[in-house]
Design an enzyme around this catalytic site. Structure first.
Site, PDB file in Angstrom:
ATOM      1  N   CYS A 172       3.259  -3.476   2.458  1.00 16.83           N
ATOM      2  CA  CYS A 172       4.717  -3.331   2.543  1.00 16.83           C
ATOM      3  C   CYS A 172       5.097  -3.676   3.984  1.00 16.83           C
ATOM      4  O   CYS A 172       4.440  -4.494   4.611  1.00 16.83           O
ATOM      5  CB  CYS A 172       5.169  -1.931   2.109  1.00 16.83           C
ATOM      6  SG  CYS A 172       4.621  -0.601   3.180  1.00 16.83           S
ATOM      7  N   ARG A 173       6.143  -3.076   4.527  1.00 20.84           N
ATOM      8  CA  ARG A 173       6.546  -3.419   5.895  1.00 20.84           C
ATOM      9  C   ARG A 173       5.654  -2.752   6.931  1.00 20.84           C
ATOM     10  O   ARG A 173       5.149  -3.406   7.835  1.00 20.84           O
ATOM     11  CB  ARG A 173       8.016  -3.052   6.142  1.00 20.84           C
ATOM     12  CG  ARG A 173       8.520  -3.541   7.518  1.00 20.84           C
ATOM     13  CD  ARG A 173      10.019  -3.444   7.631  1.00 20.84           C
ATOM     14  NE  ARG A 173      10.501  -2.080   7.528  1.00 20.84           N
ATOM     15  CZ  ARG A 173      10.638  -1.247   8.561  1.00 20.84           C
ATOM     16  NH1 ARG A 173      10.327  -1.630   9.780  1.00 20.84           N
ATOM     17  NH2 ARG A 173      11.096  -0.028   8.378  1.00 20.84           N
TER      18      ARG A 173
END
Length: 107
Positions: free
Chosen positions: A59-60
């Site tokens: 993800c981020r």
């Protein structure tokens, strides 16, 4: 339950990389070979994720992917969280592309 984790620079080039970020984050920049299934859609779309190989989840920064990896492991898959997410991926200078026509970046 502890979720296995790998550093971005150690993810195998031929590994199955699952990106669980939202659409706008994906469009801004992602790994070229990644498969995009937003976290909120993962349970409904789990059959799209291969059961017979290790899944590297990104993800981020690593929070959503840790949740996704924990759930995948819980249902019997083999999943590893990419520590630091796409921010670490970018810092490690791993390949990135965008869908926006602009240079890729981590949104």
């Amino acid at each position: 339950m502890t979720v296995p984790e790998i550093e971005a620079h150690d993810v195998p080039a031929d590994g199955y990389l699952l990106d669980v970020r939202e659409q706008d984050e994906w469009v801004a920049g992602h790994a070229p070979e990644a498969v995009h299934i937003p976290l909120g859609q993962l349970q409904a779309r789990v059959d799209e994720v291969p059961a017979e190989q290790t899944v590297y989840v990104v993800c981020r920064v690593g929070g959503r992917s840790a949740q996704a990896a924990a759930w995948l492991n819980h249902i019997g898959r083999t999943a590893v969280n990419v520590g630091g997410g796409m921010q670490s991926w970018q810092f490690a200078q791993r390949p990135m592309v965008s869908e926006s026509g602009q240079p890729p970046f981590v949104a």
